[in-house]
Design a protein around this motif. Structure first.
Motif, PDB file in Angstrom:
ATOM      1  N   SER A 156     -13.207 -53.164 -24.642  1.00  0.00           N
ATOM      2  CA  SER A 156     -13.606 -52.171 -25.977  1.00  0.00           C
ATOM      3  C   SER A 156     -14.484 -51.260 -25.254  1.00  0.00           C
ATOM      4  CB  SER A 156     -14.029 -53.126 -26.907  1.00  0.00           C
ATOM      5  OG  SER A 156     -15.470 -53.741 -26.511  1.00  0.00           O
ATOM      6  N   ASP A 157     -15.146 -51.303 -24.036  1.00  0.00           N
ATOM      7  CA  ASP A 157     -15.920 -50.377 -23.523  1.00  0.00           C
ATOM      8  C   ASP A 157     -15.569 -49.368 -22.804  1.00  0.00           C
ATOM      9  OD1 ASP A 157     -15.498 -52.089 -21.343  1.00  0.00           O
ATOM     10  OD2 ASP A 157     -17.647 -52.411 -20.850  1.00  0.00           O
ATOM     11  N   GLY A 158     -14.059 -49.407 -22.510  1.00  0.00           N
ATOM     12  CA  GLY A 158     -13.290 -48.493 -21.984  1.00  0.00           C
ATOM     13  C   GLY A 158     -13.119 -48.980 -20.193  1.00  0.00           C
ATOM     14  N   SER A 159     -13.325 -50.049 -19.872  1.00  0.00           N
ATOM     15  CA  SER A 159     -13.457 -50.779 -18.766  1.00  0.00           C
ATOM     16  C   SER A 159     -11.729 -50.556 -18.071  1.00  0.00           C
ATOM     17  CB  SER A 159     -13.624 -52.061 -18.371  1.00  0.00           C
ATOM     18  OG  SER A 159     -15.046 -52.285 -18.778  1.00  0.00           O
ATOM     19  N   THR A 160     -11.675 -50.178 -16.711  1.00  0.00           N
ATOM     20  CA  THR A 160     -10.306 -50.065 -16.277  1.00  0.00           C
ATOM     21  C   THR A 160      -9.913 -51.592 -16.042  1.00  0.00           C
ATOM     22  OG1 THR A 160     -11.211 -50.240 -13.853  1.00  0.00           O
ATOM     23  CG2 THR A 160     -10.828 -47.908 -15.009  1.00  0.00           C
ATOM     24  N   ASN A 161      -8.689 -51.615 -15.719  1.00  0.00           N
ATOM     25  CA  ASN A 161      -7.858 -53.182 -15.517  1.00  0.00           C
ATOM     26  C   ASN A 161      -8.575 -53.603 -14.289  1.00  0.00           C
ATOM     27  OD1 ASN A 161      -6.223 -52.562 -17.646  1.00  0.00           O
ATOM     28  ND2 ASN A 161      -4.193 -52.497 -16.417  1.00  0.00           N
ATOM     29  N   ALA A 162      -8.837 -52.719 -13.219  1.00  0.00           N
ATOM     30  CA  ALA A 162      -9.544 -53.356 -12.046  1.00  0.00           C
ATOM     31  C   ALA A 162     -10.874 -53.981 -12.481  1.00  0.00           C
ATOM     32  CB  ALA A 162      -9.685 -52.392 -10.999  1.00  0.00           C
ATOM     33  N   GLU A 163     -11.551 -53.389 -13.277  1.00  0.00           N
ATOM     34  CA  GLU A 163     -13.004 -53.817 -13.785  1.00  0.00           C
ATOM     35  C   GLU A 163     -13.011 -54.953 -14.700  1.00  0.00           C
ATOM     36  OE1 GLU A 163     -15.098 -49.395 -13.852  1.00  0.00           O
ATOM     37  OE2 GLU A 163     -14.005 -50.011 -15.357  1.00  0.00           O
ATOM     38  N   LEU A 218      -9.920 -62.558 -13.352  1.00  0.00           N
ATOM     39  CA  LEU A 218      -8.610 -62.514 -13.444  1.00  0.00           C
ATOM     40  C   LEU A 218      -7.787 -61.549 -12.497  1.00  0.00           C
ATOM     41  CD1 LEU A 218      -8.272 -62.512 -17.298  1.00  0.00           C
ATOM     42  CD2 LEU A 218      -7.970 -64.526 -16.038  1.00  0.00           C
ATOM     43  N   SER A 219      -6.777 -61.725 -12.238  1.00  0.00           N
ATOM     44  CA  SER A 219      -6.014 -60.765 -11.318  1.00  0.00           C
ATOM     45  C   SER A 219      -5.431 -59.489 -12.320  1.00  0.00           C
ATOM     46  CB  SER A 219      -4.577 -61.359 -10.859  1.00  0.00           C
ATOM     47  OG  SER A 219      -3.743 -61.352 -11.954  1.00  0.00           O
ATOM     48  N   GLN A 220      -5.329 -58.307 -11.802  1.00  0.00           N
ATOM     49  CA  GLN A 220      -5.052 -57.034 -12.612  1.00  0.00           C
ATOM     50  C   GLN A 220      -3.825 -57.217 -13.358  1.00  0.00           C
ATOM     51  OE1 GLN A 220      -5.833 -53.009 -10.963  1.00  0.00           O
ATOM     52  NE2 GLN A 220      -6.868 -54.029  -9.105  1.00  0.00           N
ATOM     53  N   GLY A 221      -2.786 -57.712 -12.633  1.00  0.00           N
ATOM     54  CA  GLY A 221      -1.397 -58.231 -13.326  1.00  0.00           C
ATOM     55  C   GLY A 221      -1.623 -58.958 -14.589  1.00  0.00           C
ATOM     56  N   THR A 222      -2.484 -60.080 -14.512  1.00  0.00           N
ATOM     57  CA  THR A 222      -2.767 -60.873 -15.792  1.00  0.00           C
ATOM     58  C   THR A 222      -3.445 -60.201 -16.738  1.00  0.00           C
ATOM     59  OG1 THR A 222      -2.895 -62.905 -14.124  1.00  0.00           O
ATOM     60  CG2 THR A 222      -3.981 -63.285 -16.249  1.00  0.00           C
ATOM     61  N   VAL A 223      -4.384 -59.397 -16.337  1.00  0.00           N
ATOM     62  CA  VAL A 223      -5.200 -58.567 -17.343  1.00  0.00           C
ATOM     63  C   VAL A 223      -4.286 -57.434 -17.986  1.00  0.00           C
ATOM     64  CG1 VAL A 223      -6.738 -56.672 -17.700  1.00  0.00           C
ATOM     65  CG2 VAL A 223      -7.271 -58.465 -16.436  1.00  0.00           C
ATOM     66  N   ARG A 224      -3.511 -57.035 -17.222  1.00  0.00           N
ATOM     67  CA  ARG A 224      -2.257 -55.997 -17.679  1.00  0.00           C
ATOM     68  C   ARG A 224      -1.289 -56.731 -18.739  1.00  0.00           C
ATOM     69  NH1 ARG A 224      -1.394 -53.664 -13.202  1.00  0.00           N
ATOM     70  NH2 ARG A 224       0.216 -55.103 -12.675  1.00  0.00           N
ATOM     71  N   ASN A 225      -0.933 -57.963 -18.404  1.00  0.00           N
ATOM     72  CA  ASN A 225      -0.076 -58.956 -19.367  1.00  0.00           C
ATOM     73  C   ASN A 225      -0.890 -59.260 -20.678  1.00  0.00           C
ATOM     74  OD1 ASN A 225       2.059 -58.650 -17.579  1.00  0.00           O
ATOM     75  ND2 ASN A 225       1.638 -60.529 -16.411  1.00  0.00           N
ATOM     76  N   TYR A 226      -2.054 -59.447 -20.478  1.00  0.00           N
ATOM     77  CA  TYR A 226      -2.704 -59.786 -21.796  1.00  0.00           C
ATOM     78  C   TYR A 226      -2.663 -58.734 -22.754  1.00  0.00           C
ATOM     79  CZ  TYR A 226      -4.076 -64.654 -20.274  1.00  0.00           C
ATOM     80  OH  TYR A 226      -4.089 -65.850 -19.917  1.00  0.00           O
ATOM     81  N   LEU A 227      -3.159 -57.350 -22.114  1.00  0.00           N
ATOM     82  CA  LEU A 227      -3.259 -56.326 -22.903  1.00  0.00           C
ATOM     83  C   LEU A 227      -2.099 -55.765 -23.458  1.00  0.00           C
ATOM     84  CD1 LEU A 227      -5.868 -54.341 -20.763  1.00  0.00           C
ATOM     85  CD2 LEU A 227      -6.286 -55.265 -23.087  1.00  0.00           C
TER      86      LEU A 227
END
Length: 204
Positions: A156-163, A170-179
């Protein structure tokens, strides 16, 4: 005359808190014995003043009213919990009930209705704003998993997937999947819309 009902009032806006305390103070059988402005001060104040009922706003610093209600329910289960909110969102109602709340009312309810709700919960009744109850039934359950909610809140604060990946371990791929899954479930176009939609429904 019956014994006085001791009430804890948790509300971060001082004008609203003082107005509620003054209105409840007009009731012969109700006494506001403690007031706090933060959710993380609720448990200590409830213990110190041996309250019967905790009246909790949802949006507070330190902890939300729903989080404070869950802590009270776990540690001082004899205290009755009344959630009072400006935000009449169906998801909040469901979360409040899951946290152990006995009543859920909106702040623009008449003072007499609030006083009556306090009396009713002490007799074991559950009091829910009827319009909110109908909206919650129409809305259905929160489709987001705990993990999807956690990622959306962090995003919600605009963080990137890496952040986000670093923050949530978590891994970036996991974050991307959840989003991606959350965006699909909420039928929106992007993460910003997903955050907004989930908040409007009280699902975050």
């Amino acid at each position: 005359m019956s014994r006085t009902i001791k009430v804890l009032l948790a509300e971060d806006q001082s004008m609203v808190r003082e107005a509620l305390a003054a209105l409840l103070g007009l009731e012969e059988d109700i006494e506001v014995v403690a007031q706090v402005a933060r959710g993380d001060e609720v448990l200590g104040a409830a213990r110190e003043h041996a309250v019967d009922v905790a009246l909790l706003d949802i949006e507070m610093p330190g902890a939300t009213g729903i989080e404070a209600a869950a802590r009270l329910h776990a540690e001082l289960p004899h205290i009755k919990l009344v959630i009072l909110t400006t935000f009449g969102r169906p998801g909040y109602l469901r979360s409040a009930m899951e946290s152990g709340a006995d009543a859920f009312l909106v702040k623009d309810a008449p003072a007499a209705q609030l006083a009556e709700a306090i009396r009713k919960v002490l007799t074991g009744e559950r009091v829910i704003d009827p319009a909110l109850a109908a909206a919650a039934l129409a809305e259905g359950a929160n489709p987001l998993t705990d993990r999807e909610r956690e990622v959306l809140r962090a995003a919600s604060d605009g963080s990137t997937n890496a952040e986000l990946a670093q923050t949530l371990h978590l891994s970036q791929g996991t974050v991307r999947n959840y989003l991606s899954t959350a965006i699909q479930k909420l039928a929106v176009r992007n993460r910003a819309e997903a955050v907004r939609a989930a908040r409007e429904k009280g699902w975050l």
